[in-house]
Scaffold this active site. Structure first.
Site, PDB file in Angstrom:
ATOM      1  N   ASN A  63     -10.377  -0.343   0.482  1.00  0.00           N
ATOM      2  CA  ASN A  63      -8.928  -0.183   0.513  1.00  0.00           C
ATOM      3  C   ASN A  63      -8.373  -0.732  -0.800  1.00  0.00           C
ATOM      4  OD1 ASN A  63      -6.186  -0.695   0.828  1.00  0.00           O
ATOM      5  ND2 ASN A  63      -6.359  -1.268   2.984  1.00  0.00           N
TER       6      ASN A  63
ATOM      7  N   CYS B 227       0.820  -1.224   0.000  1.00  0.00           N
ATOM      8  CA  CYS B 227       0.000   0.000   0.000  1.00  0.00           C
ATOM      9  C   CYS B 227       0.850   1.268   0.000  1.00  0.00           C
ATOM     10  CB  CYS B 227      -0.952  -0.003   1.188  1.00  0.00           C
ATOM     11  SG  CYS B 227      -1.918  -1.504   1.316  1.00  0.00           S
TER      12      CYS B 227
ATOM     13  N   HIS C 184      -3.118   6.869   2.616  1.00  0.00           N
ATOM     14  CA  HIS C 184      -3.578   5.567   2.137  1.00  0.00           C
ATOM     15  C   HIS C 184      -4.951   5.291   2.738  1.00  0.00           C
ATOM     16  CE1 HIS C 184      -4.106   1.453   1.378  1.00  0.00           C
ATOM     17  NE2 HIS C 184      -3.784   1.044   2.589  1.00  0.00           N
TER      18      HIS C 184
HETATM   19  O1  UT7 Z   1      -3.611  -1.388   3.942  1.00  0.00           O
HETATM   20  C1  UT7 Z   1      -3.488  -1.883   5.223  1.00  0.00           C
HETATM   21  C2  UT7 Z   1      -4.405  -3.047   5.254  1.00  0.00           C
HETATM   22  N1  UT7 Z   1      -5.003  -3.380   6.484  1.00  0.00           N
HETATM   23  C3  UT7 Z   1      -5.647  -2.540   7.324  1.00  0.00           C
HETATM   24  O2  UT7 Z   1      -5.700  -1.357   7.173  1.00  0.00           O
HETATM   25  C4  UT7 Z   1      -6.359  -3.186   8.470  1.00  0.00           C
HETATM   26  C5  UT7 Z   1      -6.373  -2.338   9.704  1.00  0.00           C
HETATM   27  N2  UT7 Z   1      -7.290  -2.894  10.661  1.00  0.00           N
HETATM   28  C6  UT7 Z   1      -8.610  -2.681  10.581  1.00  0.00           C
HETATM   29  O3  UT7 Z   1      -9.073  -1.989   9.688  1.00  0.00           O
HETATM   30  C7  UT7 Z   1      -9.472  -3.234  11.671  1.00  0.00           C
HETATM   31  O4  UT7 Z   1      -8.663  -3.897  12.624  1.00  0.00           O
HETATM   32  C8  UT7 Z   1     -10.554  -4.208  11.147  1.00  0.00           C
HETATM   33  C9  UT7 Z   1     -11.587  -3.430  10.356  1.00  0.00           C
HETATM   34  C10 UT7 Z   1      -9.961  -5.305  10.295  1.00  0.00           C
HETATM   35  C11 UT7 Z   1     -11.269  -4.860  12.341  1.00  0.00           C
HETATM   36  O5  UT7 Z   1     -11.833  -3.824  13.161  1.00  0.00           O
HETATM   37  P1  UT7 Z   1     -11.519  -3.777  14.731  1.00  0.00           P
HETATM   38  O6  UT7 Z   1     -12.223  -2.628  15.261  1.00  0.00           O
HETATM   39  O7  UT7 Z   1     -10.034  -3.862  14.927  1.00  0.00           O
HETATM   40  O8  UT7 Z   1     -12.228  -5.099  15.214  1.00  0.00           O
HETATM   41  P2  UT7 Z   1     -11.677  -6.216  16.205  1.00  0.00           P
HETATM   42  O9  UT7 Z   1     -10.879  -7.209  15.432  1.00  0.00           O
HETATM   43  O10 UT7 Z   1     -11.057  -5.559  17.401  1.00  0.00           O
HETATM   44  O11 UT7 Z   1     -13.025  -6.897  16.652  1.00  0.00           O
HETATM   45  C12 UT7 Z   1     -13.995  -6.187  17.466  1.00  0.00           C
HETATM   46  C13 UT7 Z   1     -15.243  -7.036  17.615  1.00  0.00           C
HETATM   47  C14 UT7 Z   1     -14.957  -8.444  18.086  1.00  0.00           C
HETATM   48  O12 UT7 Z   1     -16.071  -8.857  18.877  1.00  0.00           O
HETATM   49  P3  UT7 Z   1     -16.011  -8.813  20.472  1.00  0.00           P
HETATM   50  O13 UT7 Z   1     -14.834  -9.666  20.853  1.00  0.00           O
HETATM   51  O14 UT7 Z   1     -15.824  -7.364  20.819  1.00  0.00           O
HETATM   52  O15 UT7 Z   1     -17.330  -9.358  20.874  1.00  0.00           O
HETATM   53  C15 UT7 Z   1     -14.932  -9.241  16.806  1.00  0.00           C
HETATM   54  O16 UT7 Z   1     -15.266 -10.598  17.022  1.00  0.00           O
HETATM   55  O17 UT7 Z   1     -15.891  -7.173  16.342  1.00  0.00           O
HETATM   56  C16 UT7 Z   1     -15.998  -8.558  16.001  1.00  0.00           C
HETATM   57  N3  UT7 Z   1     -15.762  -8.646  14.574  1.00  0.00           N
HETATM   58  C17 UT7 Z   1     -16.727  -8.519  13.657  1.00  0.00           C
HETATM   59  N4  UT7 Z   1     -18.065  -8.333  13.798  1.00  0.00           N
HETATM   60  C18 UT7 Z   1     -18.794  -8.232  12.652  1.00  0.00           C
HETATM   61  C19 UT7 Z   1     -14.582  -8.804  13.922  1.00  0.00           C
HETATM   62  N5  UT7 Z   1     -14.770  -8.778  12.592  1.00  0.00           N
HETATM   63  C20 UT7 Z   1     -16.101  -8.610  12.403  1.00  0.00           C
HETATM   64  C21 UT7 Z   1     -16.921  -8.507  11.267  1.00  0.00           C
HETATM   65  N6  UT7 Z   1     -18.248  -8.312  11.441  1.00  0.00           N
HETATM   66  N7  UT7 Z   1     -16.405  -8.560  10.014  1.00  0.00           N
END
Ligand code: UT7
Length: 314
Positions: A270, A112, A239
């Site tokens: 993205n 990226c 980005h």
């Molecule tokens: O170019 C660089 C490429 N990568 C990135 O930029 C990724 C950067 N990271 C992110 O954008 C975020 O970490 C994500 C969007 C991937 C995930 O968001 P988050 O706020 O970090 O979520 P999390 O992994 O901390 O999960 C929070 C909650 C969890 O539930 P509990 O434990 O709070 O009950 C997950 O199980 O959200 C749940 N969860 C989801 N729920 C619905 C995780 N993924 C999902 C989903 N849909 N897709």
């Protein structure tokens, strides 16, 4: 030494713009969660005809037309991508042939950060006189690398291409500032495609925390090197990883009241190496930036890699 100027920017977006609800299928997620956590409402998904080469060529020909230069005067072509399905050749040589160009041509793979890395390579080639007109494309068909059953990644990414023409000018009109670039290969596992596998693996939380603790300092350093304060910027074009990351960076940088913050991620997802030129194109099309406006670019991603510079908008 020559000055360097970005003459034009253009994007090629896939025909299919897919909403969260259309994308979700059997995934255990929903539109509200995706919008709240990422800002993404839709993403472009390339069809069989919209190959990486097609999208790259589309963006490039629009950028050349907008620059008003003779394609034969292009002496270097760079394509930043990490989704070329072909090991060799790169995308740049066949793309130049389609455009009727026979310049030097190579691809850059810095994930990226690839567009901002390549912009500095282009600028250095022009500064030192090894090129006068450089065609630079950031392009991805990255949805091919997404596991549709992985709720960590399936909703996050989109396809597309963005291109700029960068040319020599006098030093007084220099429009590409000094780069700040680097990498931390200790974090190489954060975003990677394992050997022999098709799909991308990502530690989303790891990337998120890294981005909000590290990236603002890099961006500030690029402003210092360019001799401009963040609150003097007309635009911030990072980005397009995730709107929450973008907004956290914008707060940390203490941008000006009138600094426009690029938000193409809402519509395009993205798009990795394509995201910065696609986001700049949207700002131009919406009339939110004008020619000559100072804008801060920053790319960051798999590697981890990063590169940032202040530019004058085309
Ligand atoms: O170019 C660089 C490429 N990568 C990135 O930029 C990724 C950067 N990271 C992110 O954008 C975020 O970490 C994500 C969007 C991937 C995930 O968001 P988050 O706020 O970090 O979520 P999390 O992994 O901390 O999960 C929070 C909650 C969890 O539930 P509990 O434990 O709070 O009950 C997950 O199980 O959200 C749940 N969860 C989801 N729920 C619905 C995780 N993924 C999902 C989903 N849909 N897709």
């Amino acid at each position: 030494m020559n000055g360097v100027k970005i003459l034009s920017v253009a994007a090629q977006r896939p025909a299919a713009i897919v909403s969260n609800n259309e994308m979700i299928g059997d995934l255990d997620t929903d539109d509200a969660w995706i919008q709240a956590r990422t800002g993404i409402r839709t993403r472009g998904v390339a069809n069989d005809e919209e190959t990486l080469l097609e999208m790259s060529t589309g963006a490039a020909s629009k950028a050349i037309a907008a620059a008003g230069i003779d394609p034969a005067s292009i002496d270097l072509t760079i394509v930043a991508t990490s989704s070329n399905p072909i090991v060799t050749p790169g995308i740049a040589p066949p793309m130049t042939a389609r455009l009727g160009v026979s310049s030097g041509a190579f691809d850059v793979m810095a994930a990226c950060a690839g567009f901002c890395y390549s912009l500095n390579i282009a600028a250095d080639a022009i500064r030192t006189g090894s090129a006068r007109n450089v065609l630079l494309v950031g392009a991805e068909r990255i949805t091919d690398r997404m596991d549709p059953t992985d709720r960590n990644t399936a909703f996050l990414f989109g396809d597309g291409a963005g291109a700029v023409v960068v040319s020599a000018t006098d030093l007084a009109n220099d429009g590409v500032g000094p780069v700040v670039w680097g990498s931390d290969g200790n974090l190489a596992d954060y975003i990677h495609v394992p050997v022999g596998e098709k799909y991308l693996h990502m530690d989303g939380q790891g990337v998120f925390k890294w981005a909000i603790t590290k990236v603002a300092d890099i961006a500030r350093e690029a402003c210092e090197k360019a001799g401009i304060a963040p609150n003097e910027l007309a635009a911030f074009i990072p980005h397009q990883a995730n709107l929450r990351i973008i907004e956290a960076l914008a707060r940390n940088l203490k941008l000006g009241e009138n600094t426009v913050v690029a938000d193409d991620v809402r519509y395009a997802g993205n798009t990795s190496a394509a995201s910065v030129p696609m986001a700049l194109t949207r700002l131009k099309e919406e009339g939110r930036v004008q020619t000559g406006d100072p804008a801060l670019l920053i790319g960051f991603g798999s590697g981890m890699t990063w590169a940032s510079q202040v530019i004058r908008c085309p």
